[in-house]
Design an enzyme around this catalytic site. Structure first.
Site, PDB file in Angstrom:
ATOM      1  N   PRO A  10       0.843  -1.188   0.000  1.00 56.89           N
ATOM      2  CA  PRO A  10       0.000   0.000   0.000  1.00 56.89           C
ATOM      3  C   PRO A  10       0.882   1.243   0.000  1.00 56.89           C
ATOM      4  CG  PRO A  10       0.067  -0.966   2.185  1.00 56.89           C
ATOM      5  CD  PRO A  10       0.838  -1.894   1.292  1.00 56.89           C
ATOM      6  N   ASP A  42      -2.642   4.812  -3.077  1.00 60.06           N
ATOM      7  CA  ASP A  42      -3.898   5.244  -2.452  1.00 60.06           C
ATOM      8  C   ASP A  42      -4.025   6.765  -2.495  1.00 60.06           C
ATOM      9  OD1 ASP A  42      -6.286   4.347  -1.075  1.00 60.06           O
ATOM     10  OD2 ASP A  42      -5.464   5.290   0.723  1.00 60.06           O
ATOM     11  N   ARG A  77      -4.627  -2.728   0.716  1.00 63.34           N
ATOM     12  CA  ARG A  77      -4.213  -4.129   0.886  1.00 63.34           C
ATOM     13  C   ARG A  77      -5.276  -5.073   0.315  1.00 63.34           C
ATOM     14  NH1 ARG A  77      -2.370  -2.693   6.632  1.00 63.34           N
ATOM     15  NH2 ARG A  77      -0.142  -2.229   6.393  1.00 63.34           N
ATOM     16  N   ASP A  93       5.119  -2.614   3.839  1.00 60.22           N
ATOM     17  CA  ASP A  93       4.802  -1.191   3.859  1.00 60.22           C
ATOM     18  C   ASP A  93       5.778  -0.428   2.976  1.00 60.22           C
ATOM     19  OD1 ASP A  93       2.629  -1.478   5.451  1.00 60.22           O
ATOM     20  OD2 ASP A  93       3.545  -0.689   7.277  1.00 60.22           O
ATOM     21  N   ASP A  95       7.585   2.109   3.344  1.00 59.06           N
ATOM     22  CA  ASP A  95       8.819   2.651   3.902  1.00 59.06           C
ATOM     23  C   ASP A  95       9.672   1.577   4.566  1.00 59.06           C
ATOM     24  OD1 ASP A  95       6.876   2.424   5.889  1.00 59.06           O
ATOM     25  OD2 ASP A  95       6.601   4.590   6.026  1.00 59.06           O
ATOM     26  N   ASP A 179      -4.902  -4.123  11.309  1.00 55.07           N
ATOM     27  CA  ASP A 179      -3.988  -5.256  11.175  1.00 55.07           C
ATOM     28  C   ASP A 179      -4.133  -6.225  12.333  1.00 55.07           C
ATOM     29  OD1 ASP A 179      -3.039  -3.289  12.862  1.00 55.07           O
ATOM     30  OD2 ASP A 179      -0.976  -3.316  12.115  1.00 55.07           O
TER      31      ASP A 179
END
Length: 681
Positions: A10, A42, A77, A93, A95, A179
């Site tokens: 994402p 997104d 996701r 993720d 980063d 999550d």
């Protein structure tokens, strides 16, 4: 060929931080036609959409989906799950990044163990990650036999068929803990969860701008409303009893009690502190029975009890005391034993700079929190356990790679000792069972053998700088500190480099600047190896011409014998002679260096010496602080480099004019400066 793994990423305004993620995906050892990456943008408003379009145009296995901003990671996701063609799905993720072999290793491990979920070892760069879960490989794990519940982030590999079978999807919209809901349900429904701990698979990264979503202050009302949804999943899929209590305990401990402890609480504004406490109090009273808090450590039980009693003032008082409790370690001994680095140390907790003390109450050891009479009475009424289970105190020794934050536990042999605070005499050994009186402190005495060839969960330590830490766990505190800044003379004398293994590798324990902590330089990641030779004296090196041989005693630990290389360079002409050498271990802990010299070498002149030691990578030559002076028709004389430079300068060419001085060769000027700097250190 079918796709083995789909990586779902994402994406929202990552800026430069996405580059490491992209690079790690392109470096994967899995063939390009066996995996794909799906970046779900997104609604990014930075340059990321164009960057991803260029990536997808260049690499057929890189894909990008653009959509309007949804506000959080759940919908991207889910879109990635629907688009995925792989047998497994790995969430990453934007980063963070993956280890180069992560997808291949996790896929193979999951298939081999018929797992629905594969959890790869994680490292945290500026952010916490689970530790106990990754002490060893766990090919057949579940929530009952492994601390899976400690890891609820989605950065794992899931069998797509399993997700579809149970319609497992993330909750969407701007919300927290989606999550937790997803992963908790996956754990409870999975036939098998495989935990891979012998390879670092996932790197969690805290941005320099701290703008990761998980680091932003949250709205307590919304946060704990979302947390209740994770509790709902557990209630739906478990029966009342010890297992449910143990799973609930994870949220009570991590999301509630730990937020209200020590400096973490005290750093919050008072109004936010109150708002946070009120919401936590509501959840504790509404959802948790007595069995949940009963399994916490004593200090955590105290906070949980005060939360239940709605006593924020006493929670703050307790936090002020805890904020002053720090781990302390002393390095007692250091030395090599058969290729393993033996580290002896002591560890304890300190409060306000003094050893933390306990009190004997009959057969129990108890904490002495400096709370008011009102606070202590509240704890007593709540029945919170203030005993100190010191027989369960432990200390771990951990090596952590500085660049990646990869860390590995090392084997530790431990004894626990109780010392009276008056005079330090022993009040009880673990074996004697003598009675205890008065206050006392607990000291943990430990030894660890660090084997560079197996220290990474059975694998060798990679090239790099490995910092040595200790982690003390006692009474509900788990805190870590570096080791080495406080050390004995014995530890200092035992520190030396070593050549270990086959193929041979160089490992250098050294003290960091400026704090003097212990770190390990594996395969000459730094240039510190030259410092090890600063104490070499001319008498440590001998040279004979019949036969031509150079011998030296070096401050190295060597197992058996290994190869090295020696280079002699004539200062005047720059001509070099390179010869093979051998290093042979001595019973004294040093090593003999021997090199057979070609006939007639070294010839007349002044020669510098550079040694190249074994290394998995390209070994770096290390200049010795000695030089060879070979007169015409005479035996070589070994001198300190500074003295050799002075002699050479004195014998230099005639002066070229009034007041002129013979010039030192550039090499010698640099060498002398280097040696002087080394000696000063």
């Amino acid at each position: 060929m079918s796709i083995k793994v789909s990586v779902v990423v994402p994406v929202y305004n990552p800026g430069k931080y996405i580059e490491d993620c992209i690079a790690s995906l392109l470096r994967q050892s899995l063939p390009d036609d066996e995996y794909e990456a799906i970046f779900v943008d997104d609604g990014s408003t930075d340059e990321t959409p164009e960057r991803l379009d260029r990536l997808a145009a260049e690499y057929p296995h890189m894909h990008v989906v653009h959509q309007e901003g949804s506000g959080w990671s759940g919908k991207p996701r889910n879109v990635g799950i629907e688009a995925a063609k792989g047998e497994f799905i790995q969430f990453v993720d934007n980063d963070d990044w993956l280890g180069d072999e992560a997808l291949e290793r996790m896929y193979d491990y999951g298939v081999r163990n018929d797992a629905d979920v594969i959890v790869g070892k994680m490292a945290g760069k500026g952010r916490p990650v689970p530790l106990e879960l990754f002490r060893r490989n766990r090919p057949h794990a579940n929530v009952e036999n492994a601390p899976l519940i400690d890891s609820l982030t989605p950065h794992k590999m899931f069998r797509k068929e399993f997700l579809d079978k149970h319609n497992l999807r993330f909750k969407e919209g701007r919300r927290r803990l989606e999550d937790h809901v997803f992963v908790a349900e996956a754990y409870l429904r999975a036939e098998n969860v495989a935990v891979l701990s012998d390879y670092l698979c996932y790197y969690h990264v805290k941005r320099e701008d701290a703008s990761n979503a998980g680091f932003q202050r949250f709205d307590p009302v919304g946060y704990f409303t979302n947390l209740r949804e994770a509790l709902d999943v557990v209630e739906e899929l478990t029966e009342p009893g010890p297992l449910r209590d143990r799973l609930f305990r994870r949220w009570l401990r991590n999301e509630m009690v730990e937020r209200l402890r020590g400096q973490r609480l005290l750093s919050l504004p008072e109004d936010y502190r109150q708002e946070l406490f009120d919401e936590i109090h509501k959840v504790v009273v509404e959802r948790f029975g007595p069995g949940v808090a009963a399994g916490l450590q004593p200090t955590q039980q105290i906070v949980a009890g005060l939360i239940s009693a709605n006593r924020l003032a006493e929670v703050e008082e307790f936090a002020r005391w805890e904020a002053g409790i720090k781990p302390f370690g002393s390095l007692e001994s250091l030395g090599w034993e058969n290729g393993r680095l033996a580290i002896g140390f002591t560890a304890e907790y300190r409060s306000g700079g003094e050893p933390l003390t306990f009190r004997a109450d009959g057969e129990k050891d108890v904490l002495i929190p400096p709370l008011s009479r009102t606070g202590l009475s509240a704890i007593a009424l709540l029945g919170a356990d203030t005993s100190a289970p010191l027989d369960k105190s432990k200390v771990d020794l951990v090596v952590r790679e500085r660049a990646t934050a990869a860390e590995f536990f090392q084997p530790v042999e431990l004894t626990r000792e109780k010392l009276a605070v008056e005079g330090g005499e022993s009040v009880e050994s673990e074996a004697s069972g003598e009675s205890r009186k008065g206050r006392f402190r607990q000291v943990l005495r430990a030894t660890s053998l660090v084997d560079p060839l197996s220290a990474a969960n059975g694998a060798p330590l990679d090239e790099g700088i490995w910092d040595v830490l200790i982690r003390i766990s006692s009474c509900g505190w788990t805190k870590e500190t570096r080791l080495g800044s406080v050390r004995t003379d014995q530890a200092g004398h035992g520190r030396r480099a070593a050549v270990v293994g086959s193929p041979a590798r160089t490992v250098l324990p050294y003290w960091t600047d400026p704090h003097g902590n212990l770190s390990l330089d594996v395969d000459q990641k730094t240039n510190r190896l030259a410092y090890e030779f600063a104490g070499l004296a001319p008498g440590d090196v001998t040279v004979t011409t019949s036969p031509g041989r150079l011998s030296a005693v070096l401050p190295f630990h060597v197992q058996g014998e290994c190869e090295a290389a020696l280079k002699l360079t004539d200062v005047a002409s720059g001509r070099s002679v390179e010869v093979a050498a051998t290093l042979t271990g001595r019973t004294t802990g040093d090593a003999d260096l021997r090199a057979d010299l070609p006939s007639g070498e070294p010839a007349e002149g002044h020669w510098r010496m550079d040694l190249t030691l074994p290394s998995l990578g390209a070994g770096k030559p290390v200049q010795l602080p000695l030089a060879l002076e070979v007169p015409a028709g005479g035996e070589a004389v070994v001198k300190r480099l500074a003295a050799a430079a002075a002699d050479l300068a004195a014998k230099g060419p005639a002066r070229r004019g009034p007041g002129s001085r013979p010039a030192k060769p550039t090499f010698l000027r640099r060498a002398v400066r280097k040696i002087r700097r080394t000696l000063k250190k």
